[in-house]
Motif scaffolding. Structure first.
Motif, PDB file in Angstrom:
ATOM      1  N   UNK A 144       0.835  -1.207   0.000  1.00 58.20           N
ATOM      2  CA  UNK A 144       0.000   0.000   0.000  1.00 58.20           C
ATOM      3  C   UNK A 144       0.867   1.253   0.000  1.00 58.20           C
ATOM      4  N   UNK A 145       1.907   1.263   0.829  1.00 59.45           N
ATOM      5  CA  UNK A 145       2.802   2.420   0.897  1.00 59.45           C
ATOM      6  C   UNK A 145       3.459   2.683  -0.455  1.00 59.45           C
ATOM      7  N   UNK A 146       3.927   1.624  -1.090  1.00 58.76           N
ATOM      8  CA  UNK A 146       4.572   1.755  -2.398  1.00 58.76           C
ATOM      9  C   UNK A 146       3.612   2.366  -3.421  1.00 58.76           C
ATOM     10  N   UNK A 147       2.390   1.856  -3.479  1.00 55.95           N
ATOM     11  CA  UNK A 147       1.410   2.350  -4.448  1.00 55.95           C
ATOM     12  C   UNK A 147       0.971   3.783  -4.139  1.00 55.95           C
ATOM     13  N   UNK A 148       0.771   4.074  -2.869  1.00 53.16           N
ATOM     14  CA  UNK A 148       0.349   5.423  -2.486  1.00 53.16           C
ATOM     15  C   UNK A 148       1.462   6.428  -2.760  1.00 53.16           C
ATOM     16  N   UNK A 149       2.687   6.094  -2.423  1.00 47.20           N
ATOM     17  CA  UNK A 149       3.798   7.026  -2.644  1.00 47.20           C
ATOM     18  C   UNK A 149       4.055   7.296  -4.117  1.00 47.20           C
ATOM     19  N   UNK A 150       3.731   6.346  -4.979  1.00 52.06           N
ATOM     20  CA  UNK A 150       3.860   6.578  -6.427  1.00 52.06           C
ATOM     21  C   UNK A 150       2.911   7.677  -6.893  1.00 52.06           C
ATOM     22  N   UNK A 151       1.692   7.633  -6.365  1.00 50.06           N
ATOM     23  CA  UNK A 151       0.633   8.520  -6.855  1.00 50.06           C
ATOM     24  C   UNK A 151       0.373   9.731  -5.960  1.00 50.06           C
ATOM     25  N   UNK A 152       0.606   9.575  -4.674  1.00 50.12           N
ATOM     26  CA  UNK A 152       0.312  10.630  -3.696  1.00 50.12           C
ATOM     27  C   UNK A 152       1.445  10.698  -2.666  1.00 50.12           C
TER      28      UNK A 152
ATOM     29  N   UNK B 282       2.724  12.920  -1.009  1.00 53.03           N
ATOM     30  CA  UNK B 282       2.525  13.837   0.111  1.00 53.03           C
ATOM     31  C   UNK B 282       1.600  13.281   1.187  1.00 53.03           C
ATOM     32  N   UNK B 283       0.933  12.162   0.912  1.00 58.78           N
ATOM     33  CA  UNK B 283      -0.054  11.618   1.858  1.00 58.78           C
ATOM     34  C   UNK B 283       0.641  10.800   2.948  1.00 58.78           C
ATOM     35  N   UNK B 284       0.555  11.229   4.196  1.00 59.53           N
ATOM     36  CA  UNK B 284       1.166  10.460   5.287  1.00 59.53           C
ATOM     37  C   UNK B 284       0.376   9.191   5.580  1.00 59.53           C
ATOM     38  N   UNK B 285       1.099   8.088   5.794  1.00 61.01           N
ATOM     39  CA  UNK B 285       0.470   6.820   6.102  1.00 61.01           C
ATOM     40  C   UNK B 285       0.865   6.388   7.505  1.00 61.01           C
ATOM     41  N   UNK B 286      -0.148   6.058   8.294  1.00 59.39           N
ATOM     42  CA  UNK B 286       0.060   5.522   9.633  1.00 59.39           C
ATOM     43  C   UNK B 286      -0.301   4.046   9.576  1.00 59.39           C
ATOM     44  N   UNK B 287       0.656   3.198   9.888  1.00 61.49           N
ATOM     45  CA  UNK B 287       0.433   1.753   9.863  1.00 61.49           C
ATOM     46  C   UNK B 287      -0.136   1.337  11.218  1.00 61.49           C
ATOM     47  N   UNK B 288      -1.146   0.468  11.174  1.00 64.39           N
ATOM     48  CA  UNK B 288      -1.822   0.000  12.382  1.00 64.39           C
ATOM     49  C   UNK B 288      -1.518  -1.489  12.551  1.00 64.39           C
ATOM     50  N   UNK B 289      -1.018  -1.849  13.748  1.00 60.86           N
ATOM     51  CA  UNK B 289      -0.692  -3.256  13.996  1.00 60.86           C
ATOM     52  C   UNK B 289      -0.954  -3.591  15.452  1.00 60.86           C
ATOM     53  N   UNK B 290      -1.454  -4.787  15.685  1.00 60.69           N
ATOM     54  CA  UNK B 290      -1.841  -5.182  17.036  1.00 60.69           C
ATOM     55  C   UNK B 290      -0.674  -5.365  17.996  1.00 60.69           C
ATOM     56  N   UNK B 291       0.543  -5.512  17.492  1.00 64.01           N
ATOM     57  CA  UNK B 291       1.672  -5.623  18.419  1.00 64.01           C
ATOM     58  C   UNK B 291       2.477  -4.332  18.481  1.00 64.01           C
ATOM     59  N   UNK B 292       2.804  -3.741  17.346  1.00 61.75           N
ATOM     60  CA  UNK B 292       3.501  -2.458  17.291  1.00 61.75           C
ATOM     61  C   UNK B 292       4.735  -2.416  18.189  1.00 61.75           C
ATOM     62  N   UNK B 293       5.638  -3.395  17.994  1.00 60.17           N
ATOM     63  CA  UNK B 293       6.851  -3.394  18.814  1.00 60.17           C
ATOM     64  C   UNK B 293       7.908  -2.458  18.206  1.00 60.17           C
ATOM     65  N   UNK B 294       9.019  -2.325  18.900  1.00 66.19           N
ATOM     66  CA  UNK B 294      10.038  -1.353  18.507  1.00 66.19           C
ATOM     67  C   UNK B 294      10.631  -1.650  17.130  1.00 66.19           C
ATOM     68  N   UNK B 295      10.943  -2.906  16.831  1.00 68.44           N
ATOM     69  CA  UNK B 295      11.514  -3.244  15.525  1.00 68.44           C
ATOM     70  C   UNK B 295      10.521  -2.984  14.396  1.00 68.44           C
ATOM     71  N   UNK B 296       9.252  -3.295  14.630  1.00 68.96           N
ATOM     72  CA  UNK B 296       8.221  -2.998  13.626  1.00 68.96           C
ATOM     73  C   UNK B 296       8.141  -1.491  13.383  1.00 68.96           C
ATOM     74  N   UNK B 297       8.236  -0.709  14.457  1.00 66.02           N
ATOM     75  CA  UNK B 297       8.189   0.740  14.348  1.00 66.02           C
ATOM     76  C   UNK B 297       9.362   1.249  13.498  1.00 66.02           C
ATOM     77  N   UNK B 298      10.544   0.731  13.744  1.00 69.78           N
ATOM     78  CA  UNK B 298      11.719   1.117  12.957  1.00 69.78           C
ATOM     79  C   UNK B 298      11.520   0.736  11.493  1.00 69.78           C
ATOM     80  N   UNK B 299      11.021  -0.464  11.226  1.00 68.73           N
ATOM     81  CA  UNK B 299      10.770  -0.915   9.849  1.00 68.73           C
ATOM     82  C   UNK B 299       9.783  -0.001   9.138  1.00 68.73           C
TER      83      UNK B 299
END
Length: 142
Positions: A79-87, A89-106
């Motif tokens: 989704x990020x790849x496709x959105x960044x191609x076309x938009x 400027x649109x900020x994307x916030x990823x939602x995940x049930x664990x949201x640990x530190x390594x996932x945040x860095x990724x």
């Protein structure tokens, strides 16, 4: 910039009618929670696939995209790849049930704005949206 709220006619619920976000995902419970919290303050449009999302984004400007970690055999990276191609400027916030530190860095390294994990609450979501809006307004226009 703080959110300026007006009363929605007939409902008495504070909303910022000028702010619009897209919620991409198919985890019904998580999406419903986010939609319920966000829709009190901004206009929320939901998509369940990348083609749906891209079709929605052809419309008028959105302030942010909330994207599930995975959905309909796709991922936030696609989704990020496709959105960044076309938009880009649109900020994307990823939602995940664990949201640990390594996932945040990724997520940040890949170019997303932030990673959001539960518990979801109204104050946190509004602060995050305010940060998104303020960051976008501070960006120089090309």
């Amino acid at each position: 910039m703080a959110f300026v709220r007006a009363k929605e006619p007939g409902k008495g619920v504070p909303v910022d009618k000028q702010r619009k976000v897209v919620l991409l995902g198919n985890d019904e419970a998580e999406s419903r929670t986010l939609q319920d919290l966000l829709s009190k303050h901004v206009t929320v449009t939901c998509a369940q696939s990348i083609p749906d999302l891209l079709s929605i984004l052809k419309g008028s400007g959105y302030d942010a995209l909330f994207c599930d970690w995975s959905f309909n055999k796709s991922s936030w990276r696609e989704a990020l790849k496709e959105v960044h191609k076309r938009h880009p400027e649109l900020p994307m916030i990823v939602v995940h049930h664990t949201a640990d530190e390594q996932e945040w860095v990724d997520v940040l390294d890949a170019g997303a704005f932030d990673l959001l994990g539960p518990p979801y609450n109204e104050r946190l979501l509004l602060a995050l949206l305010e940060h998104v809006v303020t960051s976008r307004e501070a960006m120089p226009v090309a």
